[in-house]
Design an enzyme around this catalytic site. Structure first.
Site, PDB file in Angstrom:
ATOM      1  N   GLU A   1       0.828  -1.210   0.000  1.00 14.43           N
ATOM      2  CA  GLU A   1       0.000   0.000   0.000  1.00 14.43           C
ATOM      3  C   GLU A   1       0.863   1.263   0.000  1.00 14.43           C
ATOM      4  OE1 GLU A   1      -2.958  -0.304  -0.765  1.00 14.43           O
ATOM      5  OE2 GLU A   1      -3.147  -2.453  -0.371  1.00 14.43           O
TER       6      GLU A   1
ATOM      7  N   HIS B   1       3.300   6.358  -5.444  1.00 15.59           N
ATOM      8  CA  HIS B   1       2.887   6.632  -6.822  1.00 15.59           C
ATOM      9  C   HIS B   1       2.051   7.913  -6.863  1.00 15.59           C
ATOM     10  CE1 HIS B   1       1.193   4.666 -10.776  1.00 15.59           C
ATOM     11  NE2 HIS B   1       2.043   5.639 -11.023  1.00 15.59           N
TER      12      HIS B   1
ATOM     13  N   HIS C   1       1.691   2.133  -3.535  1.00 17.79           N
ATOM     14  CA  HIS C   1       0.611   2.917  -4.153  1.00 17.79           C
ATOM     15  C   HIS C   1       0.693   4.380  -3.712  1.00 17.79           C
ATOM     16  CE1 HIS C   1      -1.656  -0.128  -6.225  1.00 17.79           C
ATOM     17  NE2 HIS C   1      -1.974  -0.807  -5.144  1.00 17.79           N
TER      18      HIS C   1
END
Length: 680
Positions: free
Chosen positions: A467, A473, A470
């Site tokens: 996570e 990102h 992510h």
């Protein structure tokens, strides 16, 4: 004087401490009108068409509405109440219909086409050029050229899908929270690790009940299925988990049938044969045929290893148990853990003392520092929705404030299960300056108990790194077009930044920076780490087949399934999944109707669950660069940051991957990492 509605002007410090259910409907009503006016302004602009008054204006037209809906949807996921749920359910269909209707506005479509014909449009480069192409393609693919009857039907479908998928998600949350199994004595919990026993006792005490309370939340569910000796209790828990929302007032069976029918109709109204064709046209796979071929290839490569693993587990059970009945699904995890320990002298519980949550977070931050030069520090100003939530700032090497984020890590009954990342605010890039992003990570890891900190399993550790990938990102994005920033990429590419982060959970150099015994401070002993590494590929084919089964049933439902031809939905799903499972499913197996990845939003991972394995190929292959040049190579880290994390969807994902690796991805690295190759 009445206090202003906090949802109407959300700033970087989201006022979670002031938002109430009563704010939801009035705020969304105002924000919908504002968004409508912004679109009308684009449509009626008297000036010659240019980027700023057309595409640039479109990119920000719904920004305030997007942010408010993100906040409301988030609160409904992590701090749900009856009033909040009612408010959310009331606004969701209208908002979904509004978003779906944007591409159906004739004057807006005309404005975009007019701009697309201009000299300025033909001269666009980079993210702006891609945004124009994607916008034109998106409008055409989603019905901009349809007649009014077709457009109206699409609006109706959008409303209905929003209502049905929201209800689906809420039913799963409610069914999960409603279940409990009270066990009277500790003797009945033989085999369960001590932390799980203590947690079961604490859960019972918190409810004012005697004995031990077992639930369907992951920190309770997983230890029960993997360690509890009492087979009858394992069976009760397994059946309860895999029949959630399949009967009674909270049944999702009819909802799922309706969702599938509406998705199919939506695709057909738009000129596609099925929903998968519609969804995958804008993904890396491009078509259902490519996705199915990918699944089939991996299936064929993994099948013989899967058969061996299944036979070996069955033989192990027969040699260690007096039970002469056939192995059942609720036996697989239990005997797998026993076999793992016998083969590798490795028990996952042995790692828990080395993975206290605060040190895991510190490890995430240290990895980000060494790879990308980031400094992550506690934030003391952001308001939160629960006292257990922590907040942090992400700073660049030069001290620039890149982002802030929330971390909500422990299960609560009013919070949905699983782990996820989401964004609240995407910072903008103007005149070379980037404003900060705001995001969050949520999980449901083992909570602290008494004076003992939260001690994670290695699986929970990899979830945290996943996570966080992510999150990076989103938080490192440097794209001037908001709609193309961060995680707004093809869904079969979005898992690359998350899944590649998991690799550092298997590197001793990385683990030694944070994985230290919560009492002694010692790092993981070399022999325990060696056992972890040796056990990494244990039953890897079974894990692969499980994911491929989910991907296959997903594509089957969105390409092939017809109730009049294929019959009962749950029977079809069970029979489709069966070849990918090590034991026969019972006839009441109904995992499908709690499969939130597919049915908790109008699209989500529907027709795209294959993306996990697709991106796993990318991550295994991309990590070979770190392995060759150094797992903490500053140069490789900077290139990954520049080519992937900062780039968002500013370029075709295939090109982004080529920019980093210099070649097409290869399936070989994943097969080697998983141990699914014949020994030389």
């Amino acid at each position: 004087m009445t206090e202003p509605n906090p949802l109407l002007s959300i700033q970087f410090n989201v006022p979670f401490d002031r938002i109430t259910p009563e704010h939801v409907e009035p705020a969304i009503g105002v924000l919908l009108k504002q968004a409508e006016l912004a679109l009308e302004e684009i449509e009626n602009c008297p000036d010659p068409r240019d980027y700023g008054n057309t595409l640039g204006a479109l990119d920000v037209a719904t920004e305030s509405l997007d942010t408010a809906m993100g906040v409301i949807g988030h609160l409904e996921s992590v701090a749900s109440t009856t009033d909040l749920r009612q408010a959310y359910n009331k606004i969701q269909p209208e908002v979904s219909a509004f978003y779906a209707g944007i591409v159906l506005r004739p004057k807006l479509w005309t404005a975009i086409k007019q701009f697309a014909k201009s000299d300025e449009a033909r001269a666009l480069t980079g993210a702006r050029k891609r945004y124009l192409k994607k916008t034109v393609d998106d409008f055409r693919r989603n019905g901009a050229d349809l007649g009014e009857a077709g457009k109206e039907r699409l609006r109706q479908i959008s409303r209905e899908l929003a209502e049905l998928t929201s209800k689906f998600s809420q039913n799963v949350v409610d069914e999960t929270a409603a279940f409990e199994l009270l066990v009277a004595t500790e003797e009945e919990l033989r085999g369960l690790p001590e932390p799980a026993i203590a947690q079961a006792k604490a859960d019972a005490d918190a409810k004012g009940k005697s004995g031990y309370r077992l639930t369907l939340q992951a920190p309770s569910l997983i230890p029960v299925l993997n360690y509890l000796e009492d087979r009858s209790i394992r069976e009760k828990i397994w059946r309860a988990y895999n029949t959630r929302a399949s009967s009674g007032d909270l049944s999702n069976v009819d909802l799922t049938v309706q969702i599938l029918a509406l998705r199919k109709e939506q695709a057909q109204v738009l000129g596609y044969n099925n929903f998968a064709e519609l969804v995958l046209e804008d993904r890396m796979a491009k078509s259902a045929q490519t996705a199915l071929a990918f699944i089939t290839d991996l299936h064929q490569r993994s099948a013989k290893f899967f058969e061996r693993e299944t036979a070996a587990l069955d033989a192990f059970r027969n040699s260690t148990s007096h039970d002469t009945t056939a192995m059942c699904p609720w036996d697989v995890g239990y005997y797998s853990e026993k076999q793992r320990k016998a083969l590798f002298d490795f028990d996952q519980e042995a790692l828990r003392p080395y993975l206290p949550i605060d040190q895991v977070m510190a490890g995430l931050f240290e990895t980000a520092l060494r790879l990308y030069g980031l400094r992550i520090t506690p934030n003391t100003t952001l308001s939160v929705w629960h006292e257990s939530v922590k907040t942090y700032d992400i700073l660049s090497e030069t001290g620039e404030h890149l982002a802030s984020f929330y971390a909500d890590l422990f299960p609560r009954e009013e919070k949905r299960g699983g782990a996820w990342m989401n964004s609240f605010i995407s910072g903008t890039q103007k005149a070379g300056k980037q404003s900060p992003h705001l995001g969050l990570i949520c999980a449901n890891v083992t909570p602290p108990l008494g004076d003992r900190p939260a001690l994670l399993t290695h699986d929970e550790l990899t979830t945290m790194f996943h996570e966080f990938g992510h999150l990076l990102h989103h938080c490192l994005s440097r794209v001037e077009v908001r709609s193309l920033a961060g995680t707004n990429v093809a869904w079969d590419f979005v898992e690359l930044p998350s899944q590649i982060m998991e690799n550092w959970c298997w590197e001793k150099d990385a683990l030694d920076t944070f994985a230290k015994h919560y009492e002694s401070g010692e790092t993981i002993p070399q022999d325990l780490f060696d056992k972890l590494k040796r056990a990494r590929t244990y039953r890897a084919a079974s894990a692969t087949m499980r994911q491929l089964g989910f991907a296959r049933v997903d594509l089957g439902l969105h390409v092939e399934y017809q109730p009049g031809v294929n019959g009962d939905l749950l029977t079809y799903a069970r029979e489709t999944l069966q070849p990918y499972a090590p034991t026969p499913f019972p006839e009441d197996y109904a995992m499908l109707v709690s499969f939130s990845h597919l049915f908790s939003s109008p699209v989500g991972y529907a027709a795209g669950y294959y993306s996990y394995k697709w991106a796993e190929v990318l991550d295994a292959d991309a990590f070979t660069r770190f392995q060759k040049e150094g797992v903490f190579s500053e140069q490789v880290g900077n290139e990954f940051r520049r080519c992937i994390l900062e780039a968002g969807d500013s370029e075709d994902p295939t090109n982004l991957y080529l920019n980093f690796m210099g070649r097409e991805p290869s399936l070989d690295a994943l097969m080697v990492r998983s141990g699914l190759v014949e020994a030389a």
